[in-house]
Write a protein that holds these residues in place. Structure first.
Motif, mmCIF file in Angstrom:
data_model
loop_
_atom_site.group_PDB
_atom_site.id
_atom_site.type_symbol
_atom_site.label_atom_id
_atom_site.label_comp_id
_atom_site.label_asym_id
_atom_site.label_seq_id
_atom_site.Cartn_x
_atom_site.Cartn_y
_atom_site.Cartn_z
ATOM 1 N N ILE A 1 0.856 -1.187 0.000
ATOM 2 C CA ILE A 1 0.000 0.000 0.000
ATOM 3 C C ILE A 1 0.896 1.244 0.000
ATOM 4 N N GLY A 2 0.511 2.228 -0.793
ATOM 5 C CA GLY A 2 1.285 3.462 -0.882
ATOM 6 C C GLY A 2 0.517 4.499 -1.674
ATOM 7 N N ASP A 3 1.062 5.722 -1.694
ATOM 8 C CA ASP A 3 0.451 6.809 -2.458
ATOM 9 C C ASP A 3 1.550 7.792 -2.861
ATOM 10 N N PRO A 4 2.073 7.757 -4.063
ATOM 11 C CA PRO A 4 1.673 6.895 -5.183
ATOM 12 C C PRO A 4 2.263 5.491 -5.031
ATOM 13 N N VAL A 5 1.796 4.565 -5.863
ATOM 14 C CA VAL A 5 2.284 3.188 -5.727
ATOM 15 C C VAL A 5 2.573 2.524 -7.080
ATOM 16 N N GLU A 6 2.160 3.196 -8.149
ATOM 17 C CA GLU A 6 2.225 2.511 -9.459
ATOM 18 C C GLU A 6 3.654 2.236 -9.949
ATOM 19 N N HIS A 7 4.661 2.965 -9.398
ATOM 20 C CA HIS A 7 6.035 2.738 -9.862
ATOM 21 C C HIS A 7 6.772 1.685 -9.047
ATOM 22 N N THR A 8 6.093 1.073 -8.085
ATOM 23 C CA THR A 8 6.766 0.109 -7.195
ATOM 24 C C THR A 8 7.302 -1.105 -7.958
ATOM 25 N N ALA B 1 -0.324 -4.341 -6.079
ATOM 26 C CA ALA B 1 -0.157 -2.984 -5.534
ATOM 27 C C ALA B 1 -1.531 -2.354 -5.322
ATOM 28 N N PHE B 2 -1.718 -1.754 -4.128
ATOM 29 C CA PHE B 2 -2.971 -1.056 -3.815
ATOM 30 C C PHE B 2 -2.666 0.429 -3.608
ATOM 31 N N HIS B 3 -3.344 1.274 -4.394
ATOM 32 C CA HIS B 3 -3.189 2.718 -4.196
ATOM 33 C C HIS B 3 -4.135 3.135 -3.065
ATOM 34 N N LEU C 1 -5.065 6.147 -0.391
ATOM 35 C CA LEU C 1 -4.895 7.547 0.007
ATOM 36 C C LEU C 1 -4.811 7.625 1.526
#
Ligand code: ATR
Length: 287
Positions: A12-19, A40-42, A44
Motif C-alpha cells: 500500500i502506498g500513495d503513489p504506488v504505481e512505480h513500485t 499494488a494497492f493505491h 490515500l
C-alpha cells in the motif's frame, strides 16, 4: 494461475504505481511454487484505516507499506516488533491468524546487502551516514546495533532534523556526531571505512547531482553504499570509483528487505537470486 485458494499479499502506498515490489515478489512466489499473488494497492492517507480493516476482512496474508503510510499505519496494528517501534516506522505487516503484526525489514536489508554483496561481516569503526529522513532512521538504528561501530558521522542539509534523529536513537550522544552536509569539511569521511547515502540526491530525475560537493575526501579503503537504485549507477558511485573505493547501489537493500518480508509471511527461505534478477530487469529496463 489464480485459484480459489490463492493467498493475497500486496503493497500500500500513495503513489504506488512505480513500485518494483510486485515484480520481485511474484517472481519469488512462483519460484517457491506457492499459490499466492502480490499486488499494488493505491491507498490515500484518508483511507488508510479503512484499508487496514479491509486487510482483516479480506484476510490478506501480508502487506508492505510505503510512503506516506509507514508511520501512520502503526496506530492500526495489534502488535509492533521492538525494532519497528524504535525506528518509528513499519514497512511490513503480517496477518497472523487475524492479528496484524508490524515489522521493519529495512535495517535487515541494509545489513544483509553490506554482508552478502559488500563482503562486510564486520563493519568499520567509523561510518558516515548522509541524510536524516525515513531511510536514515532504519539505517542508523541498524548501525547502532553493531558494537564494532564506534562513531557515526551523521550529515544532513537540515541540521535540526539530524540532531532530532541522533537524539532519538543515541540519546546519550555517545556514538553519533551531527554536522551540516554542506558545511562538512570532509574530515569525518577521510577516517571512515563506510559511507552511506540515504538522501534522495542523485535519484532519477536528478542523475547528475551528488550529495558530496567535494568528493576529494573519498578514498580507496572505503565502501560507498548509495541506497538509490534508480539509476543503478549514481554520480556519487562514479566519484567513489574514481578514487578506487568499492561501491554498492540500493538494489541489494531493496531485495533483502523484500526477502525478509517474504520469509515473515511464508515461513520459507526467500529465493534471493530470483528476486534480485526480477528487480534488476525492472530497473535495468526502466533506467
Ligand atoms: P526517505 O524517507 O526516503 O529517507 P525523506 O524522509 O524525504 O525520504 O528524506 C530525504 C533526505 O534527503 C533528507 O535527509 C533530506 O534532507 P533534509 O532533511 O535537509 O530535507 C535529503 N535531501 C533531499 N533533497 C535534498 C537536496 N536537494 N539537498 C540536500 N539534501 C536533500
Amino acid at each position: 494461475m489464480i485459484t480459489g485458494r490463492t493467498q493475497i499479499l500486496g503493497v500500500i502506498g500513495d503513489p504506488v504505481e512505480h513500485t518494483s515490489s510486485p515484480v520481485m515478489h511474484n517472481a519469488a512466489l512462483q519460484a517457491l511454487g506457492l499459490d499466492w499473488a502480490y499486488v499494488a494497492f493505491h491507498v490515500l492517507p484518508a483511507d488508510l484505516q479503512a484499508a487496514l480493516r479491509g486487510m482483516r476482512a479480506l484476510q490478506l496474508r501480508g502487506l508492505n507499506v510505503t510512503v506516506p503510510h509507514k508511520q501512520a499505519v502503526m496506530a492500526e496494528l495489534d502488535e509492533i516488533a521492538a525494532e519497528a517501534r524504535i525506528i518509528g516506522a513499519v514497512n511490513t505487516i503480517a496477518n497472523e491468524d487475524g492479528r496484524l503484526c508490524g515489522y521493519n525489514t529495512d535495517g535487515y536489508g541494509f545489513i544483509e546487502s553490506l554482508r552478502q554483496e559488500g563482503g562486510m561481516e564486520e563493519l568499520p569503526s567509523q561510518v558516515v551516514l548522509l541524510g536524516a529522513g525515513g531511510a536514515a532512521r532504519a539505517i542508523l538504528h541498524a548501525l547502532l546495533q553493531r558494537p564494532e561501530v564506534e562513531k557515526i558521522v551523521l550529515l544532513n542539509r537540515t541540521v535540526d532534523r539530524a540532531e532530532a534523529l541522533a537524539g532519538d536513537l543515541d540519546p546519550a550522544g555517545l556514538r553519533v556526531e551531527v554536522e551540516g552536509l554542506e558545511e562538512h569539511d570532509g574530515s569525518g569521511i577521510r577516517d571512515a571505512g563506510l559511507l552511506i547515502n540515504s538522501t534522495s540526491i542523485g535519484m532519477h530525475p536528478n542523475e547528475c547531482s551528488s550529495p558530496l560537493r567535494n568528493a576529494a575526501c573519498l578514498h580507496a579503503e572505503m565502501l560507498v553504499l548509495d541506497i538509490v537504485y534508480k539509476p543503478l549507477h549514481t554520480r556519487l558511485m562514479e566519484q567513489a570509483e574514481a578514487v578506487g573505493a568499492r561501491v554498492l547501489n540500493g538494489l541489494g537493500m531493496l531485495v533483502f528487505q523484500g526477502a525478509r518480508a517474504l520469509e515473515i509471511w511464508t515461513g520459507k527461505k526467500a529465493p534471493v537470486a530470483v528476486m534480485k534478477q526480477a528487480a534488476l530487469e525492472r530497473f535495468g529496463a526502466a533506467s
